[in-house]
Design an enzyme around this catalytic site. Structure first.
Site, PDB file in Angstrom:
ATOM      1  CD1 TRP A 124       5.428   5.922  -2.926  1.00 40.70           C
ATOM      2  CD2 TRP A 124       5.346   6.277  -0.719  1.00 40.70           C
ATOM      3  NE1 TRP A 124       6.461   6.745  -2.594  1.00 40.70           N
ATOM      4  CE2 TRP A 124       6.440   6.987  -1.246  1.00 40.70           C
ATOM      5  CE3 TRP A 124       5.092   6.336   0.659  1.00 40.70           C
ATOM      6  CZ2 TRP A 124       7.287   7.756  -0.435  1.00 40.70           C
ATOM      7  CZ3 TRP A 124       5.931   7.107   1.448  1.00 40.70           C
ATOM      8  CH2 TRP A 124       7.017   7.799   0.906  1.00 40.70           C
ATOM      9  CD  GLU A 168       5.565   9.648  -9.830  1.00 43.46           C
ATOM     10  OE1 GLU A 168       5.800  10.862  -9.672  1.00 43.46           O
ATOM     11  OE2 GLU A 168       5.504   8.863  -8.872  1.00 43.46           O
ATOM     12  CB  VAL A 216      -2.863   3.065  -0.744  1.00 41.54           C
ATOM     13  CG1 VAL A 216      -3.241   3.339   0.711  1.00 41.54           C
ATOM     14  CG2 VAL A 216      -3.638   1.865  -1.276  1.00 41.54           C
ATOM     15  CG  LEU A 217      -2.550   9.148  -2.232  1.00 37.94           C
ATOM     16  CD1 LEU A 217      -3.274  10.285  -2.959  1.00 37.94           C
ATOM     17  CD2 LEU A 217      -1.042   9.430  -2.206  1.00 37.94           C
ATOM     18  CB  ILE A 218      -2.054   6.829   4.518  1.00 37.34           C
ATOM     19  CG1 ILE A 218      -2.581   5.515   3.910  1.00 37.34           C
ATOM     20  CG2 ILE A 218      -2.432   6.930   5.997  1.00 37.34           C
ATOM     21  CD1 ILE A 218      -2.015   4.257   4.542  1.00 37.34           C
ATOM     22  CB  THR A 275       3.964  17.377   5.050  1.00 36.81           C
ATOM     23  OG1 THR A 275       3.705  16.410   4.021  1.00 36.81           O
ATOM     24  CG2 THR A 275       5.232  16.991   5.776  1.00 36.81           C
ATOM     25  CG  HIS A 327       3.392  14.434  -0.033  1.00 32.91           C
ATOM     26  ND1 HIS A 327       4.117  15.068  -1.018  1.00 32.91           N
ATOM     27  CD2 HIS A 327       3.361  13.126  -0.399  1.00 32.91           C
ATOM     28  CE1 HIS A 327       4.504  14.178  -1.922  1.00 32.91           C
ATOM     29  NE2 HIS A 327       4.051  13.001  -1.573  1.00 32.91           N
ATOM     30  NE  ARG A 383     -12.891   3.428   2.982  1.00 32.10           N
ATOM     31  CZ  ARG A 383     -13.101   3.319   4.297  1.00 32.10           C
ATOM     32  NH1 ARG A 383     -12.262   2.614   5.045  1.00 32.10           N
ATOM     33  NH2 ARG A 383     -14.162   3.877   4.867  1.00 32.10           N
TER      34      ARG A 383
END
Lengths: 160, 160, 160, 160, 160
Positions: C27, C63, C85-87, C91, C93, C132
């Site tokens: 992702w 994962e 990388v989470l953005i 929701t 999530h 970052r």
């Protein structure tokens, strides 16, 4: 013995031949002290022998689960009551301590066969803590509930 | 030794023949440095032999529990003090690190028989961190409390 | 090698004869790609042999801990770097993935003897993530820090 | 097969001789149903034999990790996909279920050697859930991604 | 039997020769009582023998996972239903109890082979709790769902 004002009907269980460890934190000492005394008096009223109430002090609430764990490992305890008072401050210390301690006490109970009572107040103001230690006019000492809970959980544990 | 200004009465326990590992993170180095020194000086004042204070550095606070775990596995440590300074930034890094580290240190203490002191400041501003490292006029160095807590928890652990 | 702009002094540790697994999520691929490259280049600069840098891709950040766990079970790895990388999206999530992944990586490190580096950005905006990953003018590639952290933690682990 | 609209490049892995268990909750049945079908079709397209796709229903998302755990204990499964739809309601039920389920699936994967895919939507509105199940005009069925993720993670797991 | 109004189609599974333990907290006793009765009646309707429904009371919701754990250790139980009612109060007690209890029940299910149903309402108002116990005009008794869920999960567990 005074009944709880918070909607729970206390259950009286004999404390004869029971051994209970009270672990308490020293932060907010006067409030914790009242809670410990409420718990201790309740245990004595339920006929726990004074020699069978062991009081252990730790610096702060974060240390409660570790000390409880060590008490359980010692093998001669029927229940542990963890008593502390956390009050929201400027930093996020309150949130992370409260979360880790509540989960730590839960985990400890699940991996041992000894009930561990969560006697940690997580308050937003000092006034809230005083009330829950019976130190305000309409307050109620939750230490009483925790002492009763300890004896009840020993009985529940044995009945299963 | 200065007493805490935050409501806890410090407890003096001798550090003779004790071995303490201090693990510290390098982020916010000047603040962490003051906390480490406060902790170390407290241990020395309590008669811990200088050779028995082991200082281990890790990059960030997330690494503290792992290093503490390895120190405990080495078998020659009576207590570990984990010292780090987390300050809220723009992203959610602060929240997830603080949560994982506090739970990690809790879990580590519960699965070992060695006390692990939570010396991680979780501050919303740098000013808050400076004050809690004794680097402001009215500040108090929490490293002192953590050193005392380590020695006290060793004694508690042995008494149970 | 560029030093970090975020207050940590990088520590140079030789990577000779080290074997490092980089696990990365797909992702936000371009951002993750820059972080992976920053990490890989840092490891090469520190003399990790190219054959000893194993790169494993997984679909998403959730994962990462599982793949890291499998890599550790394989027995031939000195450290694992988990990169994702989470953005924040519409929701919840983001919140539940970030929480589970950070705790999962922490737990994995504590139960194994192999350091697992938390290289997951938890950003509220894409701009934060780009900065970052060193993809903005004043940005800094955190993958560099994670590579250094992996080598340093191997050394710390062996020293204890 | 449609590619994801959410920034991940799907990876095609053969499903020959693979056995996948899909566990799904019955709450919000029509949305869950679309997700399960998207996942199943993806597995079939990747040549998983229809007899090797086992579908198990549970009442709600909280039950997903337990059923996945039991499936793994049965010994004849290569991956599990947990599918549920949580939508924010009036109480805090959503938050505590979502947190416990995401952590439960993470923990399960870490303690077993079988990948467990987190296919639980944690939405603030029903509209968000419909879009992520491919039931709106511009929506995308995440069940497709989860099926692909399951096969990919089996391959990753074997490669390590 | 009334069907749920909340979007789940109940599944009828025979309770013949099943043994179910209901553990309930005493806080908010009238609401908990209605939920326990809804659960018990559902089990009886499904042909669970009255002697095979064991009801255990604990003081508060925090004690639910411990009692459930002890029931499972006793070896003669097919499923446990944990029933409690938490209502948001002035302090943060609600949040930390709800988080620890939900994670505790999840962990317990994952480490045993016995399904443990999460029957704890986490409400912001008493009105919300009354509605979910079937004590308001349009309310629905969730205890019914939990009884059904227990029997269904026993069947799921055996089928895997």
């Amino acid at each position: 013995m005074a009944s709880s004002v918070k909607g729970i009907a206390p259950k009286q269980v004999s404390g004869k031949n029971r051994r209970v460890v009270i672990v308490s934190a020293r932060w907010n000492a006067s409030i914790v002290g009242a809670l410990v005394e409420g718990c201790r008096k309740t245990l004595l009223d339920a006929e726990v022998h004074p020699d069978n109430i062991v009081h252990v002090e730790v610096p702060g609430s974060f240390e409660l689960p570790f000390a409880a764990s060590r008490a359980i490992q010692s093998g001669s305890v029927d229940a542990v009551v963890c008593i502390g008072v956390l009050i929201k401050g400027e930093t996020m210390h309150f949130e992370y301590i409260a979360s880790a301690v509540s989960q730590g006490i839960m985990d400890l109970g699940l991996k041992s066969s000894v009930p561990v009572i969560f006697g940690v107040l997580t308050c937003l103001t000092e006034e809230q803590a005083l009330a829950r230690a019976g130190l305000t006019e309409k307050g109620h000492n939750h230490g009483v509930d925790w002492g009763l809970a300890a004896l009840e959980m020993i009985a529940v544990s044995e009945s299963l």
